[in-house]
Scaffold this motif. Sequence first.
Motif, PDB file in Angstrom:
ATOM      1  N   THR A 215      -2.499   6.269-101.245  1.00 15.89           N
ATOM      2  CA  THR A 215      -1.695   7.146-100.410  1.00 15.89           C
ATOM      3  C   THR A 215      -2.605   8.020 -99.551  1.00 15.89           C
ATOM      4  OG1 THR A 215      -1.612   8.867-102.106  1.00 15.89           O
ATOM      5  CG2 THR A 215       0.098   7.178-102.185  1.00 15.89           C
ATOM      6  N   ARG A 216      -1.993   8.983 -98.894  1.00 20.26           N
ATOM      7  CA  ARG A 216      -2.747   9.857 -98.001  1.00 20.26           C
ATOM      8  C   ARG A 216      -3.688  10.778 -98.775  1.00 20.26           C
ATOM      9  NH1 ARG A 216       0.129  13.842 -93.507  1.00 20.26           N
ATOM     10  NH2 ARG A 216      -1.698  14.101 -92.184  1.00 20.26           N
ATOM     11  N   PHE A 217      -3.375  11.059-100.049  1.00 20.21           N
ATOM     12  CA  PHE A 217      -4.142  12.019-100.842  1.00 20.21           C
ATOM     13  C   PHE A 217      -4.649  11.329-102.114  1.00 20.21           C
ATOM     14  CE2 PHE A 217      -0.274  13.833 -98.997  1.00 20.21           C
ATOM     15  CZ  PHE A 217      -0.802  14.671 -98.039  1.00 20.21           C
ATOM     16  N   GLY A 218      -5.823  11.740-102.583  1.00 18.79           N
ATOM     17  CA  GLY A 218      -6.351  11.180-103.817  1.00 18.79           C
ATOM     18  C   GLY A 218      -7.798  11.580-104.026  1.00 18.79           C
ATOM     19  N   ALA A 219      -8.406  10.969-105.060  1.00 21.59           N
ATOM     20  CA  ALA A 219      -9.809  11.261-105.384  1.00 21.59           C
ATOM     21  C   ALA A 219     -10.470  10.003-105.927  1.00 21.59           C
ATOM     22  CB  ALA A 219      -9.892  12.391-106.399  1.00 21.59           C
ATOM     23  N   TRP A 220     -11.765   9.860-105.633  1.00 21.57           N
ATOM     24  CA  TRP A 220     -12.554   8.779-106.201  1.00 21.57           C
ATOM     25  C   TRP A 220     -13.966   9.303-106.421  1.00 21.57           C
ATOM     26  CZ3 TRP A 220     -16.341   5.411-103.635  1.00 21.57           C
ATOM     27  CH2 TRP A 220     -16.712   5.875-102.370  1.00 21.57           C
ATOM     28  N   MET A 221     -14.699   8.744-107.389  1.00 26.93           N
ATOM     29  CA  MET A 221     -15.987   9.345-107.757  1.00 26.93           C
ATOM     30  C   MET A 221     -16.804   8.401-108.624  1.00 26.93           C
ATOM     31  SD  MET A 221     -13.903  11.797-110.273  1.00 26.93           S
ATOM     32  CE  MET A 221     -12.486  11.412-109.254  1.00 26.93           C
ATOM     33  N   THR A 222     -18.100   8.707-108.743  1.00 25.61           N
ATOM     34  CA  THR A 222     -18.989   8.104-109.729  1.00 25.61           C
ATOM     35  C   THR A 222     -19.564   9.230-110.585  1.00 25.61           C
ATOM     36  OG1 THR A 222     -20.866   8.209-108.199  1.00 25.61           O
ATOM     37  CG2 THR A 222     -19.580   6.172-108.215  1.00 25.61           C
ATOM     38  N   ASP A 223     -20.221   8.866-111.667  1.00 28.51           N
ATOM     39  CA  ASP A 223     -20.761   9.851-112.606  1.00 28.51           C
ATOM     40  C   ASP A 223     -22.181  10.230-112.198  1.00 28.51           C
ATOM     41  OD1 ASP A 223     -21.566  11.378-114.739  1.00 28.51           O
ATOM     42  OD2 ASP A 223     -20.841  10.001-116.269  1.00 28.51           O
ATOM     43  N   PRO A 224     -22.443  11.478-111.780  1.00 26.41           N
ATOM     44  CA  PRO A 224     -23.806  11.858-111.374  1.00 26.41           C
ATOM     45  C   PRO A 224     -24.786  11.899-112.546  1.00 26.41           C
ATOM     46  CG  PRO A 224     -22.389  13.783-111.420  1.00 26.41           C
ATOM     47  CD  PRO A 224     -21.499  12.603-111.643  1.00 26.41           C
ATOM     48  N   GLN A 225     -24.277  11.920-113.769  1.00 24.65           N
ATOM     49  CA  GLN A 225     -25.148  11.955-114.955  1.00 24.65           C
ATOM     50  C   GLN A 225     -25.435  10.574-115.512  1.00 24.65           C
ATOM     51  OE1 GLN A 225     -26.291  15.188-114.566  1.00 24.65           O
ATOM     52  NE2 GLN A 225     -26.393  15.180-116.803  1.00 24.65           N
ATOM     53  N   ALA A 226     -24.807   9.531-114.953  1.00 25.81           N
ATOM     54  CA  ALA A 226     -25.010   8.176-115.469  1.00 25.81           C
ATOM     55  C   ALA A 226     -26.386   7.650-115.057  1.00 25.81           C
ATOM     56  CB  ALA A 226     -23.915   7.252-114.946  1.00 25.81           C
ATOM     57  N   HIS A 274     -10.929  16.627-109.201  1.00 23.58           N
ATOM     58  CA  HIS A 274     -11.374  16.113-110.492  1.00 23.58           C
ATOM     59  C   HIS A 274     -12.875  15.814-110.455  1.00 23.58           C
ATOM     60  CE1 HIS A 274      -7.091  15.472-110.128  1.00 23.58           C
ATOM     61  NE2 HIS A 274      -7.259  14.410-109.371  1.00 23.58           N
ATOM     62  N   MET A 275     -13.451  15.635-111.634  1.00 23.62           N
ATOM     63  CA  MET A 275     -14.877  15.321-111.711  1.00 23.62           C
ATOM     64  C   MET A 275     -15.145  14.480-112.961  1.00 23.62           C
ATOM     65  SD  MET A 275     -18.000  15.393-110.720  1.00 23.62           S
ATOM     66  CE  MET A 275     -17.683  16.373-109.270  1.00 23.62           C
ATOM     67  N   VAL A 276     -15.926  13.388-112.775  1.00 23.35           N
ATOM     68  CA  VAL A 276     -16.446  12.616-113.910  1.00 23.35           C
ATOM     69  C   VAL A 276     -17.874  13.061-114.133  1.00 23.35           C
ATOM     70  CG1 VAL A 276     -17.059  10.337-114.771  1.00 23.35           C
ATOM     71  CG2 VAL A 276     -14.922  10.650-113.502  1.00 23.35           C
ATOM     72  N   TYR A 277     -18.167  13.498-115.351  1.00 28.50           N
ATOM     73  CA  TYR A 277     -19.494  14.067-115.646  1.00 28.50           C
ATOM     74  C   TYR A 277     -19.886  13.661-117.058  1.00 28.50           C
ATOM     75  CZ  TYR A 277     -23.222  17.625-115.561  1.00 28.50           C
ATOM     76  OH  TYR A 277     -24.433  18.297-115.592  1.00 28.50           O
ATOM     77  N   ILE A 328     -12.922  21.273-109.430  1.00 27.44           N
ATOM     78  CA  ILE A 328     -13.993  21.115-110.423  1.00 27.44           C
ATOM     79  C   ILE A 328     -15.147  20.367-109.768  1.00 27.44           C
ATOM     80  CG2 ILE A 328     -14.569  20.249-112.715  1.00 27.44           C
ATOM     81  CD1 ILE A 328     -11.518  20.229-113.280  1.00 27.44           C
ATOM     82  N   MET A 329     -16.374  20.896-109.904  1.00 29.01           N
ATOM     83  CA  MET A 329     -17.525  20.328-109.197  1.00 29.01           C
ATOM     84  C   MET A 329     -18.729  20.210-110.123  1.00 29.01           C
ATOM     85  SD  MET A 329     -17.327  22.645-105.735  1.00 29.01           S
ATOM     86  CE  MET A 329     -15.775  22.901-104.899  1.00 29.01           C
ATOM     87  N   ALA A 330     -19.722  19.443-109.659  1.00 28.01           N
ATOM     88  CA  ALA A 330     -20.999  19.335-110.359  1.00 28.01           C
ATOM     89  C   ALA A 330     -22.103  19.169-109.332  1.00 28.01           C
ATOM     90  CB  ALA A 330     -20.989  18.161-111.327  1.00 28.01           C
ATOM     91  N   ASP A 331     -23.282  19.717-109.625  1.00 29.59           N
ATOM     92  CA  ASP A 331     -24.439  19.533-108.756  1.00 29.59           C
ATOM     93  C   ASP A 331     -25.684  19.438-109.620  1.00 29.59           C
ATOM     94  OD1 ASP A 331     -24.860  22.107-109.600  1.00 29.59           O
ATOM     95  OD2 ASP A 331     -25.022  22.989-107.593  1.00 29.59           O
ATOM     96  N   MET A 422     -10.108  15.535-100.194  1.00 31.41           N
ATOM     97  CA  MET A 422     -11.067  15.598-101.305  1.00 31.41           C
ATOM     98  C   MET A 422     -12.471  15.446-100.736  1.00 31.41           C
ATOM     99  SD  MET A 422     -12.816  12.796-103.056  1.00 31.41           S
ATOM    100  CE  MET A 422     -13.995  12.859-104.401  1.00 31.41           C
ATOM    101  N   LEU A 423     -13.385  16.334-101.152  1.00 34.36           N
ATOM    102  CA  LEU A 423     -14.763  16.304-100.659  1.00 34.36           C
ATOM    103  C   LEU A 423     -15.663  16.837-101.763  1.00 34.36           C
ATOM    104  CD1 LEU A 423     -16.434  15.637 -98.084  1.00 34.36           C
ATOM    105  CD2 LEU A 423     -16.225  18.038 -97.464  1.00 34.36           C
ATOM    106  N   ASP A 424     -16.466  15.955-102.384  1.00 33.35           N
ATOM    107  CA  ASP A 424     -17.306  16.338-103.521  1.00 33.35           C
ATOM    108  C   ASP A 424     -18.714  15.787-103.367  1.00 33.35           C
ATOM    109  OD1 ASP A 424     -15.742  17.984-105.115  1.00 33.35           O
ATOM    110  OD2 ASP A 424     -14.736  16.312-106.085  1.00 33.35           O
ATOM    111  N   TYR A 425     -19.685  16.566-103.844  1.00 33.38           N
ATOM    112  CA  TYR A 425     -21.093  16.180-103.777  1.00 33.38           C
ATOM    113  C   TYR A 425     -21.495  15.467-105.068  1.00 33.38           C
ATOM    114  CZ  TYR A 425     -26.207  16.826-103.734  1.00 33.38           C
ATOM    115  OH  TYR A 425     -27.575  16.648-103.785  1.00 33.38           O
ATOM    116  N   ASN A 426     -22.275  14.375-104.909  1.00 34.05           N
ATOM    117  CA  ASN A 426     -22.825  13.654-106.050  1.00 34.05           C
ATOM    118  C   ASN A 426     -24.338  13.798-106.007  1.00 34.05           C
ATOM    119  OD1 ASN A 426     -24.031  11.256-107.512  1.00 34.05           O
ATOM    120  ND2 ASN A 426     -21.858  10.899-107.972  1.00 34.05           N
ATOM    121  N   ALA A 427     -24.889  14.502-107.003  1.00 37.43           N
ATOM    122  CA  ALA A 427     -26.322  14.815-106.998  1.00 37.43           C
ATOM    123  C   ALA A 427     -27.183  13.572-107.183  1.00 37.43           C
ATOM    124  CB  ALA A 427     -26.628  15.837-108.090  1.00 37.43           C
TER     125      ALA A 427
END
Length: 456
Positions: A215-226, A274-277, A328-331, A422-427
Amino acid sequence: MRALFSVLYPVISITVFGLYPSMTIGPKEGWQVYSSAQDADGRCICTVVAPEQNLCSRDAKGRQLRQLLEKVQNMSQSIEVLNLRTQRDFQYVMKMENQMKGLRTKFRQIEDDRKTIMARNFQELKEKMDELQPLIPVLEQYKTDAQLISSFKEEIRNLSMVLAAIQEEMGAYDYDELYQRVLKLDRRLRNCMGKLTCGKLMKITGPVTIKTSGTRFGAWMTDPQASQRNNRVWYMDSYTNSKIVREYKTMEDFVANVVSRTYNLPFKWEGTGHMVYNGSLYYNKYQSNIIVKYSFETGQVLAQRALEYAGFHNTYPYSWGGYSDIDIMADELGMWLVYASNQNAGNIVIAQMDPDTLEVQKTWSTEYSKRNAGESFMICGTLYITNSHLTGAKVYYSYSTKTSSYEYTDIPFHNQYFHISMLDYNARERALYAWNNGHQVLFNVTLFHVIKTEDD
């Protein structure tokens, strides 16, 4: 002949009424009507009168008169027959006239239909041309692509010949030595990267569109600690009323839509922050300010904690809404929470959070209104805020948790699909993950780094 008419004139009279239909003329006394004729409308057009038969009956002229009367009667009958025929012909002509009028109407209708059909056919042809028009540059691009592919084939053929020649010249020992040199160079490069300190955001480039879905809104991510070998992708469509999380083993599987696992969360989520960590999903529980930690490995909730004073359920969302009150964020420095509260007059609050217990360790209050922010992300302990979620957005404000100070910035970026939710930084990737109006995209970031030396 002239003498005959002179004799008959006193004894016979033929009266014509056609020109005077309203006049009524009767016979004189001692005369009788022998015949009359009428037109199609019943109007008298002629009347024949003569003396009674007992008058002049013995006279030779009377016989002539009777003969003349018979002729007149025959004429009268002929006139009646002619009148009937004329009426019948007139009715036939009227019928034919009506048929002609009908035919004229039909011809006019056929002509109008022909024009309508031609107009419709012309419109269909025009629509077909409009559909085919965009294909022209595509066909031109195919020509260009074909030339490019031919060029690639030629380059690959030449490179293969060069590599074959090199392989013939090199022995097994030389190849192993070269391989070890490559590994050594890789270790040196990683060692150098490890000496990079946290940097300041200088530039955002891209985006690269990875996929178009949802849809128009959502979130997707990878694990920065993996680890570097672990490239799993998690996908959460929509900003509310859902509990389904999809997992993909690699980015390639994500693009090909090859789902490896599907998780059904115990609670619905709210927003897109959201955040996967480190193998767990952190998200905002629906219609609450509770943070949930969910383990993908065990499928269990490992921790829950309410974020004190934080607004929720569209109390203090980003400018696009969508229950995006808590982000929720991670750096490089750990995990963070970004929200707003009544105590801070709806302005953004930054909180550093323990990823195990979800306990807030420290908070910073900014003077930037949460509702006026498009999105935000953390890099090296600094919060960067965009001024809009629409076209023309840029990084407008930053707040450093190290110095507890802020500054206004002017770092533009290309909002390609006009609406970022949605706009998130992946370290680990040194990239920004974004959900842009149903498109999953990546932005590259350029940081100003300081390299530590052995003397530092």
